[in-house]
Design a protein around this motif. Structure first.
Motif, PDB file in Angstrom:
ATOM      1  N   HIS A   3      23.816  40.012  28.930  1.00 47.25           N
ATOM      2  CA  HIS A   3      25.150  40.556  28.154  1.00 47.25           C
ATOM      3  C   HIS A   3      26.117  40.973  29.490  1.00 47.25           C
ATOM      4  N   ILE A   4      25.659  41.679  30.531  1.00 43.28           N
ATOM      5  CA  ILE A   4      26.527  41.955  31.470  1.00 43.28           C
ATOM      6  C   ILE A   4      26.981  40.802  32.198  1.00 43.28           C
ATOM      7  N   VAL A   5      26.565  39.556  32.340  1.00 40.86           N
ATOM      8  CA  VAL A   5      26.668  38.539  32.935  1.00 40.86           C
ATOM      9  C   VAL A   5      28.031  37.688  32.071  1.00 40.86           C
ATOM     10  N   LYS A   6      27.883  37.858  30.837  1.00 42.29           N
ATOM     11  CA  LYS A   6      28.928  37.464  29.885  1.00 42.29           C
ATOM     12  C   LYS A   6      30.148  38.415  29.901  1.00 42.29           C
ATOM     13  N   ILE A   7      29.940  39.567  29.972  1.00 38.23           N
ATOM     14  CA  ILE A   7      31.014  40.537  30.175  1.00 38.23           C
ATOM     15  C   ILE A   7      31.910  40.331  31.507  1.00 38.23           C
ATOM     16  N   LEU A   8      31.184  40.014  32.891  1.00 34.77           N
ATOM     17  CA  LEU A   8      31.562  39.967  33.875  1.00 34.77           C
ATOM     18  C   LEU A   8      32.246  38.622  34.194  1.00 34.77           C
ATOM     19  N   THR A   9      31.851  37.402  33.254  1.00 35.41           N
ATOM     20  CA  THR A   9      32.550  36.241  33.219  1.00 35.41           C
ATOM     21  C   THR A   9      33.700  36.162  32.560  1.00 35.41           C
ATOM     22  N   LEU A  10      33.645  36.978  31.305  1.00 39.60           N
ATOM     23  CA  LEU A  10      34.871  36.899  30.676  1.00 39.60           C
ATOM     24  C   LEU A  10      35.872  37.676  31.455  1.00 39.60           C
ATOM     25  N   LEU A  11      35.674  38.714  32.227  1.00 34.61           N
ATOM     26  CA  LEU A  11      36.424  39.697  33.027  1.00 34.61           C
ATOM     27  C   LEU A  11      37.144  38.737  34.051  1.00 34.61           C
ATOM     28  N   ALA A  13      37.514  35.454  34.448  1.00 35.14           N
ATOM     29  CA  ALA A  13      38.343  34.579  33.477  1.00 35.14           C
ATOM     30  C   ALA A  13      39.644  35.196  33.332  1.00 35.14           C
ATOM     31  N   ILE A  14      39.676  36.432  32.476  1.00 37.27           N
ATOM     32  CA  ILE A  14      40.736  37.105  32.044  1.00 37.27           C
ATOM     33  C   ILE A  14      41.704  37.451  33.608  1.00 37.27           C
ATOM     34  N   TRP A  18      45.459  35.966  34.272  1.00 39.22           N
ATOM     35  CA  TRP A  18      46.681  37.046  34.649  1.00 39.22           C
ATOM     36  C   TRP A  18      47.324  36.672  36.138  1.00 39.22           C
ATOM     37  N   ILE A  19      46.433  36.328  36.869  1.00 35.67           N
ATOM     38  CA  ILE A  19      47.150  36.119  38.335  1.00 35.67           C
ATOM     39  C   ILE A  19      47.750  34.922  38.116  1.00 35.67           C
ATOM     40  N   GLY A  20      47.048  33.827  37.248  1.00 41.39           N
ATOM     41  CA  GLY A  20      47.933  32.540  37.368  1.00 41.39           C
ATOM     42  C   GLY A  20      49.236  32.749  36.519  1.00 41.39           C
ATOM     43  N   LEU A  21      49.410  33.743  35.684  1.00 43.08           N
ATOM     44  CA  LEU A  21      50.556  33.922  35.021  1.00 43.08           C
ATOM     45  C   LEU A  21      51.516  34.526  36.164  1.00 43.08           C
ATOM     46  N   LEU A  22      51.101  35.555  36.907  1.00 44.43           N
ATOM     47  CA  LEU A  22      51.828  36.207  37.774  1.00 44.43           C
ATOM     48  C   LEU A  22      52.483  35.102  38.858  1.00 44.43           C
ATOM     49  N   GLU A  23      51.590  34.279  39.129  1.00 43.07           N
ATOM     50  CA  GLU A  23      52.159  33.252  40.248  1.00 43.07           C
ATOM     51  C   GLU A  23      52.854  32.347  39.509  1.00 43.07           C
TER      52      GLU A  23
END
Length: 89
Positions: A3-11, A13-14, A18-23
Motif C-alpha cells: 500500500h505504501i508503495v502505491k501511495i509513493l508511486t502516485l505521489l 507521478a503527481i 505538477w513540475i511538468g505543468l510548471l515547466e
C-alpha cells in the motif's frame, strides 16, 4: 508494504505532473502554484469520505456484545464484593 508503495508511486507521478505543468506553462503560473493546495484539500476530503464509508459499513458483532455484557456483570459483582458502589443496575 504494498500500500505504501502505491501511495509513493502516485505521489511521485503527481509531483512529476505538477513540475511538468510548471515547466511547460500550459496553465498560468498562478494556477499551477495552487495545485498542491487543491491536491491537499482533495486528499483530506477523500480521507473523510473513506472514514464515513468505513463507519457506514462497520459490522456489528452480536456475539461479542453478549460476551461484553457478561463481562460487565462479572465486573459489577466483583466490585460489589469489594464494597464498591456500582449503581442500581
Amino acid at each position: 508494504m504494498k500500500h505504501i508503495v502505491k501511495i509513493l508511486t502516485l505521489l511521485v507521478a503527481i509531483i512529476a505532473f505538477w513540475i511538468g505543468l510548471l515547466e511547460t506553462s500550459i496553465l498560468p503560473r498562478s494556477y499551477t502554484w495552487l495545485l498542491p493546495i487543491y491536491f491537499t484539500i482533495s486528499l483530506g476530503c477523500y480521507g473523510l469520505l473513506m472514514v464515513g464509508v468505513g463507519l457506514i459499513q462497520f459490522r456489528t458483532c452480536p456475539e461479542e456484545a453478549v460476551l461484553l455484557r457478561k463481562d460487565v456483570v462479572e465486573a459489577k459483582e466483583f466490585l460489589k464484593q469489594r464494597g464498591v458502589d456500582v449503581g442500581s443496575d
